[in-house]
Each structure stands twice: as C-alpha cells, then as structure tokens.
Design a protein around this motif. Structure first.
Motif, short mmCIF file in Angstrom:
data_model
loop_
_atom_site.label_atom_id
_atom_site.label_comp_id
_atom_site.label_asym_id
_atom_site.label_seq_id
_atom_site.Cartn_x
_atom_site.Cartn_y
_atom_site.Cartn_z
N UNK A 147 10.87 57.09 53.29
CA UNK A 147 12.02 57.40 52.55
C UNK A 147 13.26 57.45 53.44
N UNK A 148 13.27 57.62 54.59
CA UNK A 148 14.26 57.40 55.43
C UNK A 148 14.87 55.88 55.55
N UNK A 149 13.77 55.36 55.66
CA UNK A 149 13.92 53.67 55.76
C UNK A 149 14.97 53.18 54.37
N UNK A 150 14.24 53.50 53.21
CA UNK A 150 15.13 53.23 52.06
C UNK A 150 16.36 53.85 51.93
N UNK A 151 16.63 55.04 52.55
CA UNK A 151 17.83 55.65 52.66
C UNK A 151 18.88 54.82 53.48
N UNK A 152 18.20 54.36 54.63
CA UNK A 152 18.98 53.59 55.58
C UNK A 152 19.42 52.20 54.73
N UNK A 153 18.70 51.60 53.98
CA UNK A 153 18.64 50.47 53.38
C UNK A 153 19.95 50.37 52.34
N UNK A 154 19.80 51.58 51.55
CA UNK A 154 20.93 52.00 50.64
C UNK A 154 22.22 52.10 51.24
N UNK A 155 22.07 52.97 52.27
CA UNK A 155 23.57 53.13 52.96
C UNK A 155 24.08 52.03 53.71
N UNK A 156 23.09 51.26 54.19
CA UNK A 156 23.48 49.87 54.80
C UNK A 156 24.20 49.07 53.85
N UNK A 157 23.74 48.82 52.87
CA UNK A 157 24.42 48.11 51.68
C UNK A 157 25.69 48.61 51.17
N UNK A 158 25.82 49.97 51.45
CA UNK A 158 27.12 50.61 51.05
C UNK A 158 28.38 50.20 52.50
#
Lengths: 312, 376
Positions: free
Chosen positions: A281-292
């Motif tokens: 879940x952290x990884x997916x959060x990181x991915x989302x925030x990276x996109x942002x």
C-alpha cells in the motif's frame, strides 16, 4: 585532529548504482548530500617466521558512503558563491539519522575536475559539519569532507558513458585531493567492515514479557497506576507495530519467544503478510504521489522556461 | 551545429555581450547541452581566453533548467590551485555572484574579467615561488611596469619554464597616428620572454627566448617579422634590454606610418596613367585595383603593397575582364614582382615606369588569355 587524511572512500555497489541512475535520469545537473560513516579499520597480517615482527597491524581511516539524497537541481543547499546554508542542509536531509559525510555533484558533458563552486562548497561544508569516527582509539571526529563528482564525457560515446571520481577536501592546503573509490562487496576482502558494523533496525524495542515481570517485582507500586502506564505502553507499542505491519496485535509478539515459539510459525507468517500488505500500500501511495510530483515538476519547468523566455 | 540548437535567450545575450565587448578577443568552442530532455537547449561551453601570448581554456557551466542561476567555472587541468572564490578579499566576484541578475547581460563579462584578473595575480604568485635567482631578480626589477603577465609552464615532458608577456611602452598611441583608424582596441606590441629554469647541474643561465607579438590588427600597418631584435648579452636583464628595444620599435613604427603616405602618393601618381582606381584601401593603402586596357582588351590590375614599400616593390596581379576559365572564374596571372624598380625613384617616375611595363605585359597577358580560352 583537524587535517585527518582518509585512506580511501568506499561505497556500496547498490548505492553507487542508484547514484549514477539518479544522475543520469535527472533532466539537468544535480547535487545532493552523502551520508555514511568514517571508521578506523585495523587489519592485522600474521606471518609464520621471525617472531619479532610476527604481526603488524595497520590503521586505516576509511569513509563509507551508505546513502545519499539528491536535491534534483544545483545550487540547492548553498548559494552561487558556494557558501553552505546550514538551514537548507537540514531541510534537505529531512531528519535523516545518518551522519553527513559530504556531498556529490553530477553534471553532464563537462570535464571531470572539480569546478570553482564545487571547491568552495566542499570547503564550506567541511568547516561546518562533523561526524564521529567509529572504532576510534580516542573519541575523535572528522569533518564532512567527502566529495563525489559524476560527469559524462564531452562527446557522446557508446561505451564510456559515465565517469565518477571521489575526493577529500583538505583544509590545510584548501584542496580537493583525489581518493580511490572502492566498491564494498561481500567477501574476505571486506572482512574489516564487519568489525565496525552496527545493526540498524527500525523495529521497536518491545517490552512484552519483560513488562509483566517488572510489574511483578514492583509490588509496592500503585496497581492502577501500573496498569495505566502499562496500557499507555501497550498503545504506544501497538502504534509502533502498526507502522510496520498494519493490524498485527502486539500481544501476539509475546509468543515469538519462549516455549510457544515453535508452534507459532503461522503467526509469523501472518505478521509478514501484514508487513507485505503495508509495503504494497505504501508503494502504491508512493507511485501516486510520484505522479503528482512529476506533474508539478513539469508545470514548474514550464514556468521557469517562460521566465527564461525559452521556447519549446 | 543544427540551426535549432540555441542558448536560452538571456544566456545568449550575456554571451554576445562577452564576445563583443571583451578587450581580449575571447573565443568560444565546444558549445553543448547538459539537458537530458531538451538537448537542443545549449547551456555549457568552453571559453578560449588569450593570456600571456597564449590561451587558457575555461569551461562555463550554466544549468538550462535553472537559467536564472549564475554559471559555474571549471579551470584548466594545470590550474588546480587557482581558487578565485576562496580569497575573501575579492569583493567584485562576491558581488557579481551573489547579486546575479540574469536580465543584466553585462555580468558574464564582468565575471570573466574579474576571474582573469585573479588569474593574473595567481600566475604571478606561482612564478614568484620559483626557486631561480634570475627569475626572482627579473620580477623585482620589472615590477614597476604595468600589465605584465606571467605564466609558469610545468609538465612531465616539458622543461620547466617561466613566460613573461611584457607590453612595450611607446611614447605614442599607434591608433592616434593612423589617420582614419578603424581599430576598436588600442594596438600594442608585446615582447614574449621565456626563461628556461636553471637545472641543478647547470652553472650559468642560458639566455631567454625572445619573440615580438603584435596585436592582431597591427599587421596591416607593420610586420614584426621585419624587426631585428637586439642581441641579448650574457648577464643582461629585462630592465636593461627593454628601453633599447622600445626605442627601435618606436622609430620603425613611425617609419611604417610615413610609409602609408608614400603608398598613398604612389596610388595618386598612378591615377594620372590609369584613371581613378576601382577600389583602394584608404587607411593603410595596402591594396589598390585599377581598370586598364590594351587596345580593345580590358583588364584589371591589382596592386598589393608590402609594408616595406618603397624598399620592396608592389606585387601585381592581372585579371582579365573577358576571359573565364573552366570554373567560370576570370583568368588571372600569377603575382608579378619581377619588373624594373628602384626605391630611389620619385613616385611619379615609379608610376611612369610601371605603366610602361604594364603596356608591354598586357600584350603577353592577352596572348595568355586567348591560349587559355583555346585549351578550354
């Protein structure tokens, strides 16, 4: 000891790889901070003959780069004159518990010699920051004087694409002196490193069983007070465990030690699964925030280009 | 370089200002980009800066993603001790760098000038540290002269040498003496002196190597190859040598300037025979072209005057107006320098004799042109 000379500078393979990756994937030149430690390595050589000189030990002061943080641009924690701003260093390192060892600069298509500004930054940084020397005979500290320079050749080449060099800033002659950059690996050649190895685990020190023992010993303590502090402790422990494995009961950790441990494999698996789920879940959060972040970065670039009147 | 490659506009402004306004003729090479996604945005280059009759190369690194930041400099591989920013007394560099404004196109030049000044001081300090009695003595005696640049050359395969570039002082401004002077910068002549450093086993210092180096534009007026340097006596020093050389040069430059007048009067004398020139160099009178004819055959005569005129006669080149060669270029004759001439003739007679020669030569030239046409 002001003018301490490093024997060499070492870096772990993955750290160097990710440093090069960071340098080559960034849109422009970047700089950043290097973390790690300086330690004294004593290597003893034993020989069979002549007992008078049977063993000789050599002391080496070695700096090891363990991690880094990239600012994503140049002139990040210093001004154009190369004067280091301690506040900007602190905001860049974001509470990193590691010791500040030095800094790095990565620039494309430029000569692999330190520039005017790089020399001044190294000088300024080493005069402001210090770190302890591990394994030192008498407690000692050294300045954050390591500098790693990453460049690419002036002309495009197919095979030789990146260059890196390591330096130590010496305040005595105000010079960046080249040092060999060793890549740390597993194997007998690196045995010296284990002597100064410090485990760094994020797992909290949990009282579990010990806490019940201690409350039994402190019989004269107020029962309610003890249970209140016990509850507080339990909540705190649970929080720390939650940070690693969501929803895993701290109480179950008790069973990890003692007689029950053998039959508790399922429990451990449960903990690992929860840890994995947390990581995912952290990884997916990181991915989302990276996109942002990327989106914002592109927007910022457009604005910067507009200010500089660059048309694309 | 592809046409679409370009510096960001504000960096380009600074660069143009630098190249157009620098007192030294700075050149730029190796323009390149450090940008991964937009490699057509150039942001780094190498400056080739004249120093001590030689050049030094400095890399200038901007960051195209942050074009508002001031550039960084990488100096030559032999100059790792050159640390201009660490000497705290230089407020100019401090000021330019800390108050950088990328809208101000003059700042890059100010920065380069400031760094070059520091470089002069740095090299002078290095030369001062050389353990050589002669060099130490020379420095102490020529220090009163302004604008001397020094350089230390060290290398594994080269002998150790100290180089001086001494601007020669003359009691006149060459630019002011030339009527209608087209030069932007004041023209000067430098003496380059190279001292070999005494090696341990040598007992007496060998004499230095001397060379005159003029500013680039001066060759239109004066050729330093014509100057015979006075001999360097054993045990001589620069302070003794320079006044004599300067006197000689001064005299020769005045001669060169009076030679302009002679050349002009010769061109004027030619107009009596050949009519108005098609084209003539009005300032230095080194070139003139006239239209001439031999019967119905028109041709152009180009005159090229040496700086040693009238001691040396002008070179002539004949060019036909009617004949073209295979490449569709006008047929020309090689330079003619072998014809009757005496520097003792007065200009009118020079022009007359020359025109006599031209009349004869035109016949040959016409024949040559016709033959060339037949072969074609």
């Amino acid at each position: 000891m002001e003018d301490l000379s490093l024997e060499k500078i070492e870096i772990q393979g993955p750290t160097l790889a990710s440093l090069i990756q960071r340098a080559s994937s960034s849109p422009c030149d970047v700089d950043g901070l290097l973390f790690g430690q300086i330690h004294r390595i004593v290597s003893t050589t034993l020989s069979d003959d002549s007992p008078a000189t049977s063993s000789s030990s050599t002391d080496q002061i070695v700096a090891t780069v363990t991690s880094f943080i990239s600012s994503g641009k140049t002139v990040s924690f210093y001004d154009p004159l190369g004067r280091v701003d301690s506040l900007r260093v602190d905001s860049l390192r974001v509470n990193s518990p590691d010791h500040l060892l030095g800094w790095f600069s990565a620039r494309r298509t430029s000569p692999n010699r330190p520039s005017m500004r790089e020399l001044t930054v190294s000088s300024s940084l080493s005069s402001r920051f210090q770190l302890p020397i591990e394994n030192s005979v008498n407690p000692n500290s050294a300045s954050s004087s390591v500098f790693i320079l990453l460049t690419t050749p002036l002309t495009d080449q197919l095979i030789h694409t990146h260059e890196y060099r390591a330096y130590q800033f010496k305040p005595l002659n105000r010079r960046l002196e080249p040092r060999s950059l060793g890549i740390v690996n597993i194997g007998p050649a690196f045995r010296g490193h284990y002597g100064s190895f410090n485990p760094k685990s994020g797992f909290p020190e949990l009282l579990c069983e010990v806490s019940s023992g201690s409350s039994a010993m402190n019989e004269d303590r107020d029962d309610e007070g003890s249970s209140l502090s016990g509850k507080k402790q339990a909540v705190k422990d649970q929080k720390e465990v939650d940070a690693l494995a969501d929803g895993f009961q701290v109480g179950s950790l008790k069973r990890l030690v003692g007689v029950e441990a053998a039959s508790f494999t399922g429990g451990i698996e449960e903990m690992y699964e929860r840890m994995l789920a947390k990581v995912e879940s952290l990884a997916s959060e990181v991915e989302k925030s990276s996109a942002k972040v990327l989106e914002l970065d592109n927007h910022n670039r457009k604005l910067r280009y507009r200010v500089a009147r660059i048309e694309r | 370089m592809a046409s679409s490659e370009a510096f960001p506009p504000l960096i380009a402004d600074q660069l143009h200002y630098l190249l157009n306004h620098s007192p030294d003729s700075i050149k730029i090479e190796n323009v390149r980009s450090g940008n991964k996604f937009n490699p057509k945005i150039l942001d780094r280059f190498t400056l080739v800066i004249p120093y001590c009759m030689d050049t030094i190369k400095w890399d200038v690194i901007y960051n195209s993603e942050y074009p508002a930041s001031p550039p960084d400099f990488i100096f030559g591989p032999d100059d790792e001790d050159f640390m201009p920013c660490s000497s705290t007394d230089d407020s100019l560099l401090d000021k330019v760098l800390s108050e950088w404004n990328n809208q101000d196109s003059t700042l890059l030049l100010a920065l380069v000038q400031g760094l070059r000044d520091q470089y002069v001081a740095y090299q002078r300090k290095r030369v001062g540290q050389v353990d050589d009695d002669r060099v130490k003595f020379e420095i102490s005696t020529v220090l009163t002269r302004k604008g001397i640049e020094m350089q230390m050359t060290l290398g594994a395969d080269k002998p150790e040498e100290v180089k001086f570039a001494v601007p020669l002082v003359m009691d006149m401004s060459i630019n002011k003496l030339v009527v209608g002077c087209p030069w932007k910068n004041e023209q000067k002549i430098y003496l380059q002196v190279v001292y070999p450093i005494l090696r341990k086993y040598e007992s007496a210092p060998s004499s230095p190597r001397l060379k005159l180096v003029p500013s680039s534009d001066l060759k239109a007026l004066f050729s330093v190859e014509d100057v015979k340097l006075p001999p360097w006596m054993d045990g001589m020093c620069l302070a003794e040598y320079l006044p004599h050389l300067e006197e000689t040069l001064e005299r020769q430059i005045l001669e060169a300037i009076s030679a302009i007048v002679l050349r002009r009067s010769f061109v004027e004398a030619l107009t009596i025979f050949l009519g108005r020139p098609l084209e003539a160099d009005p300032t230095f009178c080194r070139k003139a072209s006239f239209l001439a004819a031999s019967g119905p055959f028109p041709f152009v005569v180009h005159f090229f005057f040496p700086t040693q005129f009238p001691k040396q006669q002008p070179a002539l080149m004949l060019q036909s107006c009617q004949h073209l060669n295979q490449l569709s270029e006008p047929v020309k004759l090689n330079l003619l320098t072998d014809y009757p001439w005496s520097p003792r003739w007065e200009v009118g007679r020079m022009a007359e004799r020359l025109c006599d020669f031209l009349t004869d030569e035109a016949v040959n030239f016409k024949k040559y042109c016709n033959e060339a046409l037949l072969q074609h």
